[in-house]
Scaffold this active site. Structure first.
Site, PDB file in Angstrom:
ATOM      1  N   GLU A  74       6.528 -21.167  19.501  1.00 48.71           N
ATOM      2  CA  GLU A  74       6.784 -22.112  18.405  1.00 48.71           C
ATOM      3  C   GLU A  74       5.666 -22.145  17.362  1.00 48.71           C
ATOM      4  OE1 GLU A  74       7.254 -25.832  20.385  1.00 48.71           O
ATOM      5  OE2 GLU A  74       9.237 -25.372  21.154  1.00 48.71           O
TER       6      GLU A  74
ATOM      7  N   GLU B  45      15.711 -20.732  23.427  1.00 49.74           N
ATOM      8  CA  GLU B  45      15.834 -22.024  24.103  1.00 49.74           C
ATOM      9  C   GLU B  45      17.060 -22.749  23.560  1.00 49.74           C
ATOM     10  OE1 GLU B  45      12.430 -24.562  24.010  1.00 49.74           O
ATOM     11  OE2 GLU B  45      11.104 -23.111  25.003  1.00 49.74           O
TER      12      GLU B  45
END
Length: 640
Positions: free
Chosen positions: A203, A277
Site C-alpha cells: 500500500e 485484497e
C-alpha cells in the site's frame, strides 16, 4: 606372497573407502530428496507465473489465482493444517502469506523464526498440501498490526523516517532481509517450491513519501535472489501512485466498479488483473460495533471479479486472533484502537468454524476448478466446549508486582516507551509503563496530549482519575507533604496505516505539567507483561482474595479440564478493562466498552487437569471468569 597379501589388503581398504564415500554421498542426497519431499518441493522448474498476456499463465497454462490470506502468527501452530485444509476444500489454490517484521525481530540483535513463527514450516505445509504461495515479506505489511508490523525499536532513533530511504531505516531493512530472504529463497517456484509471486512492500501509494523507496526495496529483494514475479498492491484510490517499474500492479477493494476497471486497464494494458485484497469483512475498534459484510454481497463481488477474467485473493479467508498486544489502531478521523479478535467476519470464523460465506464461495469456486477434478471433501469440525467458571481465589496488587517488572529506571524527564533502557537497550514495545514522581502540592495536571494512549493517575497509589487524548486536564487533591504521583500508561496500539507512523511513540512522550510547571524526577517501570514476567509472578506474595481489593491488580484462579481440551471462549462479565492470561499465555485485552465481549481460547493453550488463569484488571472486577462454547463479538453493523 607377502607382497601379494599386502596389495590385496590395500585393494580391500581402497574399496572400503570408496564404498564409504559413495554411501555418504548417497545418504546425503537421499536426505536432500527426502527433505524436499517433506516440503512438497519438486525438481527445478522454469515456467513460473507469467504476465505476458491479459491472463496469468503458470507452467505455460492459463491460471486463475483463487487466493486467500491466513496469518500464521494469528493462528495457533497446531491448527495450521486444519485451517489450510479447510481453505483447499473451499476451492482456494493460492495462500497469501504476510511476514511480520516486528515479531521476527523483536530486538535489534534478536531474531525468532521458531515454533509459532516458523515461516519455513508454514510454507512447507502449504507446499505439501498443494497450495501455491504469494509471499508478502514487507518490510511494512499493515495487516492491522501495531505499527503495521514494523518493530518499535526503530523509533528509538529520533530522526527515523519509516518507509523511506532514510539510512537508518534502510540499514535495518537490509539486516532483516539478510535473515529472512535466505529462508524463503529455496521455496521459490524456480527452485521447485510453491512461491509463485512476491509482493514489494504494501500500500505504498497511500503513503508515497519517497519516490526512490520502492525501487530500493525491489533491489533489496532481487539482489538476494528473489526471481519470481514481483507485484505491488494499493487501494483503488491510490492505485496510480504506488507502483514501481518491473512489478505488476494489483489493487485492493471491497466493491468493483467501472472506474476501477478503467484505471487498471490504463495503468497496465494487456496485463492480467489481480485483486490482491478483496475485503471479506473488516476489523473492529473499541467503542464501535462489530463489522459484518452480508454473505450475498461478498459472493456477488467475487463472482463479478472472476467473470471479468480477473484473479482474486480474499483478505481475510480466515482472520484468527491478535493474541497479546499485536493489534494496531487508526487515527483518521480520531484515534481508535483495534480489538483483540481478528475474526474479520471472514469465511472461516476466528475459531475456524464454517460460515455461510464459506459455503457460498465453495459453490462459486467449484465452477473454476479444473475440469474432471472435484474439490476435496469438507473437513469435519470439532465443536467448542464450555467449562466450569473459574473463581478468583488469589490477589496481587500492581504495586506488589513491581519488583518483578523491568526497572526501576531513573530519569529527570519522562522517557517514552521506546527509549527506555528495557529489553537489552531496545526499549519497550507493548503493554503498560508506570511513571512515578514526588509532588508536594495539589493543583491542576495538564498533559498537553503527551499521554499515549491512556493513563490511570494515582496519588499515594490511590486512584484520582484518567488522562487520555480527549481528557488533557485532571485535578490533584491538595496536600503539603511529599506524596507519590503515579501514571500507569497503556499503549493501546500503534497506528497501523497512514502517514504518521513516525509519530507512534508511546508512554509519556513529553512533559506533564502541574500548575504549569513540568514534573521532574521520574522512576519508571516497564510492564510489558511478557511470558517470563507472568511466569515470575508465581513467586510473588499473592494473598487470599480480600473482600475489597484495590485496583489495579492481578487476580488468579483455575479452570479444570477433565478431558481432551477443546476451544472455548472467555467471557469477562462484570469486569472493566484489562488482560487475560491462561497458563501464562496472553489471550489479549478485554474492555466492557465493547464491541468484543469474549476472548478466543484455543484448545492447544489448555491441558487436561488444572489450568491457571490470571486477570490483570485496571478498575473493577467480578472475580470470576466464564468459559462458554460460543463467541460474543458484540452488536453487529453492516459495513455497507
Amino acid at each position: 606372497m607377502g607382497v601379494l597379501r599386502t596389495r590385496s589388503k590395500q585393494k580391500r581398504i581402497h574399496a572400503f573407502i570408496c564404498l564409504c564415500i559413495v554411501s555418504i554421498i548417497f545418504y546425503k542426497y537421499l536426505g536432500f530428496f527426502q527433505s524436499s519431499a517433506r516440503m512438497g518441493l519438486k525438481k527445478t522448474r522454469k515456467m513460473g507465473l507469467n504476465t505476458n498476456s491479459s491472463q496469468f499463465t503458470l507452467e505455460g497454462k492459463p491460471f486463475c489465482i483463487l487466493g486467500g490470506s491466513i496469518h500464521y502468527f494469528r493462528v495457533p501452530m497446531p491448527y495450521w493444517r486444519d485451517r489450510l485444509t479447510k481453505m483447499m476444500a473451499c476451492g482456494i489454490n493460492t495462500l497469501t502469506i504476510y511476514v511480520p517484521w516486528s515479531l521476527h525481530q523483536p530486538q535489534k540483535d534478536v531474531f525468532n523464526f521458531h515454533t509459532q513463527l516458523d515461516l519455513e514450516a508454514y510454507i512447507s505445509l502449504a507446499a505439501e498440501l498443494g497450495l501455491w504461495v504469494i509471499l508478502c515479506p514487507g518490510p511494512y505489511i499493515s495487516a492491522d498490526m501495531d505499527l503495521g508490523g514494523l518493530p518499535s525499536w526503530l523509533l528509538r532513533d529520533d530522526s527515523m523516517r519509516l518507509r523511506t530511504t532514510h539510512p537508518g531505516f534502510i540499514q535495518a531493512v537490509n539486516t532483516y532481509f539478510d535473515k529472512l530472504i535466505p529462508k524463503v529463497f529455496p521455496f521459490q517456484f524456480s527452485k521447485g517450491g510453491p512461491i509463485i509471486a512476491v509482493q514489494i512492500e504494501n500500500e505504498y501509494g497511500s503513503f508515497a513519501k519517497d519516490k526512490k523507496y520502492m525501487s530500493v526495496i525491489k533491489e533489496a529483494l532481487q539482489s538476494r535472489g528473489i526471481s519470481e514475479i514481483l507485484l505491488t498492491s494499493d487501494n483503488s484510490n491510490s492505485f496510480k501512485s504506488g507502483g514501481v517499474d518491473g512489478a505488476l500492479r494489483a489493487v485492493k477493494l471491497r466493491k468493483l466498479n467501472q472506474k476501477i476497471i478503467q484505471e487498471l486497464n490504463s495503468v497496465k494494458p494487456n496485463k492480467p488483473s489481480l485483486v490482491m485484497e478483496y475485503w471479506t469483512g473488516w476489523y473492529d475498534t473499541w467503542g464501535d460495533l462489530h463489522h459484518v459484510l452480508p454473505p450475498e454481497d461478498m459472493v456477488s463481488t467475487v463472482r463479478n471479479i472472476l467473470r471479468r477474467g480477473m484473479s482474486v485473493n480474499l483478505y481475510m479467508f480466515h482472520g484468527g486472533s491478535s493474541f497479546g498486544f499485536m493489534s494496531g489502531a487508526v487515527s483518521d478521523p480520531s484515534y481508535k484502537a483495534l480489538v483483540s479478535s481478528y475474526d474479520y467476519d471472514a469465511p472461516l470464523s476466528e475459531a475456524g468454524r464454517y460460515t455461510p460465506k464459506y459455503y457460498l464461495l465453495r459453490d462459486l469456486f467449484s465452477q473454476f476448478n479444473p475440469k474432471g477434478r472435484s474439490l476435496p471433501d469438507i473437513p469435519s469440525f470439532r465443536n467448542s466446549d464450555s467449562y466450569e467458571t473459574a473463581f478468583m481465589y488469589y490477589y496481587l496488587s500492581l504495586w506488589d508486582a513491581l519488583s518483578f517488572a523491568e526497572g526501576p529506571f531513573m530519569s529527570a524527564e519522562p522517557v517514552n516507551m521506546e527509549n527506555l533502557p528495557a529489553n537489552n537497550g531496545n526499549g519497550q514495545s507493548y503493554g503498560y509503563t508506570l511513571y512515578e514522581t514526588i509532588i508536594t502540592s495539589g493543583g491542576m495536571l495538564q498533559s498537553g496530549d503527551n499521554v499515549r494512549d491512556r493513563a490511570l493517575v494515582f496519588v499515594d497509589r490511590k486512584y484520582i482519575g484518567l488522562l487520555k487524548r480527549q481528557i488533557l486536564e485532571l485535578a490533584v487533591p491538595d496536600g503539603k507533604d511529599k506524596r507519590t504521583l503515579s501514571f500507569l500508561v497503556e499503549n493501546c496500539g500503534r497506528v497501523h496505516q497512514g502517514k504518521d507512523l513516525d509519530k507512534q511513540r508511546k508512554g509519556l512522550v513529553g512533559d506533564i505539567l502541574l500548575n504549569n510547571i513540568p514534573l521532574r524526577g521520574f522512576t519508571t517501570y516497564s510492564l510489558e507483561m511478557k511470558l517470563d514476567f507472568i511466569e515470575s509472578l508465581n513467586q510473588a506474595p499473592w494473598i487470599n482474595l480480600p473482600e475489597h481489593p484495590s485496583f489495579p491488580g492481578f487476580f488468579m484462579g483455575r479452570v479444570f479440564v477433565y478431558s481432551y481440551p477443546t476451544d472455548t471462549f472467555v467471557k469477562m462479565l462484570g469486569w472493566g478493562k484489562g488482560v487475560v492470561f491462561v497458563n501464562s499465555l496472553n489471550l489479549g485485552r478485554y474492555w466492557s466498552l465493547g464491541p468484543q465481549q469474549s476472548l478466543y481460547l484455543p484448545g492447544p493453550f489448555l491441558h487436561s487437569g488444572v489450568n491457571q488463569v490470571i486477570v490483570f484488571e485496571e478498575k473493577e472486577g467480578d472475580y470470576n471468569v466464564q468459559f462458554e462454547d460460543s463467541p460474543d463479538l458484540g452488536m453487529e453493523a453492516d459495513i455497507n
